[in-house]
Design an enzyme around this catalytic site. Structure first.
Site, PDB file in Angstrom:
ATOM      1  CG  HIS A 287       0.144   3.339  -4.159  1.00 39.23           C
ATOM      2  ND1 HIS A 287       0.144   2.355  -4.888  1.00 39.23           N
ATOM      3  CD2 HIS A 287       0.440   3.029  -2.449  1.00 39.23           C
ATOM      4  CE1 HIS A 287       0.186   1.229  -4.277  1.00 39.23           C
ATOM      5  NE2 HIS A 287      -0.033   1.551  -2.626  1.00 39.23           N
ATOM      6  CD  GLU A 288      -1.395   4.397   1.162  1.00 39.12           C
ATOM      7  OE1 GLU A 288      -1.642   3.778   1.348  1.00 39.12           O
ATOM      8  OE2 GLU A 288       0.610   3.446   0.606  1.00 39.12           O
ATOM      9  CG  HIS A 291      -4.972   1.399  -1.867  1.00 38.51           C
ATOM     10  ND1 HIS A 291      -4.790   0.333  -2.157  1.00 38.51           N
ATOM     11  CD2 HIS A 291      -3.365   1.973  -1.475  1.00 38.51           C
ATOM     12  CE1 HIS A 291      -3.797  -0.127  -2.534  1.00 38.51           C
ATOM     13  NE2 HIS A 291      -2.792   0.685  -2.008  1.00 38.51           N
ATOM     14  CD  GLU A 367      -0.034  -2.065  -2.973  1.00 37.89           C
ATOM     15  OE1 GLU A 367       0.235  -1.513  -2.688  1.00 37.89           O
ATOM     16  OE2 GLU A 367      -1.108  -2.393  -1.708  1.00 37.89           O
TER      17      GLU A 367
END
Length: 427
Positions: A287-288, A291, A367
């Protein structure tokens, strides 16, 4: 939102599979206490700010700083020096008045709900270091900014903006290597399966990873986090030990012979099992890294700098208006630092609220996109379980008033994120 905390006393049907009643009640009481604290601390802040304005606190502090610099042999012509004295006094006042609230939040609310791991000595040592480090950065940067504004001529706002851009990039670059280690211990992630899997995942998306660190966040709090930093081909990943089930001090018995502070810190853990398994940690990192891959970090920097340039331009337009200074008690002088404070803190206040809301909406969109990226990496199932674990570990309350959520939540509510991952998880 407080009404939601007070009246939602049973686990809603849609949450029955992911949250037990005991955790639900703990999170409800924790968020209710935080909401009460936020209300009273916010009310105090508004009253304090209003009284400072009504009683002429800003011109009083400016005159006091002038008297102090005058006693040292520096007259009114040394405006930058007087500005630095003013800034030092203002930040000291803010630190002192904010200290009781910080103590209450840490040693009453966070302690009551099992998150605080600090001793009183550690807290004050930490607060003192933060104040000193802040002054070491704030005072030189402010003095250079004021100097640039004074000598910049008609286009000073361009030079001031470029200066703040350079400063922000430098601080982002050095923060994790030189500033953060002053407060927390960073150690390289030991060789093993987790590190190998992180490196493989980073390589699969061309993330230029150079190092992976574990930070001992458990000495301060049992809340968990992860982030990456660095520019160009020099990226590092930082994992809080509270995120890692295998490395968290909260999951281990206190070792014999530990020093007194560690004994006192670890005695508060109560052997509370928390953190994520390796597969779930990889999903969170997926997920990070999403970004980064989707350009969210760069987009946020661009938006921030466009806003900064606009603010400096409007500052250049408004700085010559004497009535602005007179409204705040400055009838005979127009100090540059006071102009910055009036315009950026007060005049721009409505604009800042609107901008903050827009950035919150954008953040939630980012997100969802980062979750979708982790899903594409095949991490949907593990991210699903990781989100549930992290929500449980941090006592997040999964029921929200829609208006409160829309205005305040930079991350989508848990149920919305799980719903977006659900189909892929079932597949």
């Amino acid at each position: 939102q407080r009404r939601v905390y007070r009246t939602t006393t049973h686990v809603p049907q849609e949450l029955g599979q992911i949250m037990d009643s005991e955790t639900f009640e703990k999170s409800r009481l924790y968020q209710l206490d935080k909401s009460t604290f936020s209300f009273w601390s916010g009310l105090y802040s508004e009253i304090e700010g209003t009284m400072i304005l009504l009683c002429g606190g800003i011109p009083f502090l400016w005159n006091l700083s002038g008297q102090m610099s005058g006693r040292a042999g520096f007259g009114p012509e040394y405006e930058i020096l007087q500005s630095l004295v003013f800034l030092l006094l203002a930040t000291l006042f803010s630190a002192v008045t904010g200290l009781p609230w910080s103590l209450y939040n840490t040693f009453v609310i966070e302690e009551k709900h099992g998150f605080n791991q600090q001793t009183l000595g550690f807290f004050f040592k930490d607060a003192f270091k933060k104040f000193i480090v802040t002054q070491c950065i704030l005072l030189p940067v402010t003095s250079l900014l004021l100097y640039i504004i004074k000598i910049g001529g008609d286009y000073f706002f361009i030079y001031a903006w470029l200066f703040t851009l350079v400063v922000s990039l430098v601080l982002v670059t050095i923060y994790a290597d030189y500033i953060a280690p002053l407060f927390d211990k960073f150690i390289p992630l030991p060789e093993g399966e987790l590190k190998q899997q992180i490196e493989i995942m980073a390589k699969s998306i061309d993330f230029p990873l150079t190092k992976v660190y574990v930070v001992e966040g458990s000495k301060r709090s049992s809340h968990s986090n992860a982030y990456f930093y660095g520019f160009f081909k020099n990226k590092r990943i930082v994992l809080f030990d509270t995120l890692l089930e295998d490395y968290s001090a909260l999951n281990k018995e206190p070792a014999e012979g530990e020093d007194g502070e560690n004994e006192e810190t670890k005695s508060k853990t109560k052997n509370k099992k928390q953190g994520c398994k390796n597969e779930e940690v990889l999903a969170v990192l997926g997920h990070e890294l999403g970004h980064w891959k989707l350009g969210h970090t760069v987009k946020n920097i661009i938006i921030s700098q466009m806003n900064s340039f606009l603010c400096f331009f409007l500052f250049a337009v408004l700085i010559g208006r004497k009535e602005l200074f007179a409204a705040f008690g400055f009838y005979d002088t127009q100090p540059t630092l006071i102009g910055l404070m009036i315009i950026f803190q007060f005049i721009f206040s409505p604009y800042n609220e609107v901008l903050s809301f827009c950035l919150t909406v954008l953040s939630r969109r980012f997100e969802f996109q980062a979750d979708a990226f982790a899903k594409e990496l095949g991490k949907a199932k593990d991210l699903y379980s990781a989100l549930i674990k992290l929500n449980k570990d941090n006592l997040g309350f999964p029921v929200s008033d829609w208006l409160f959520s829309m205005w305040h939540y930079s991350h989508p509510p848990l149920l919305e994120r799980l719903q977006a991952l659900k189909d892929a998880k079932q597949d």
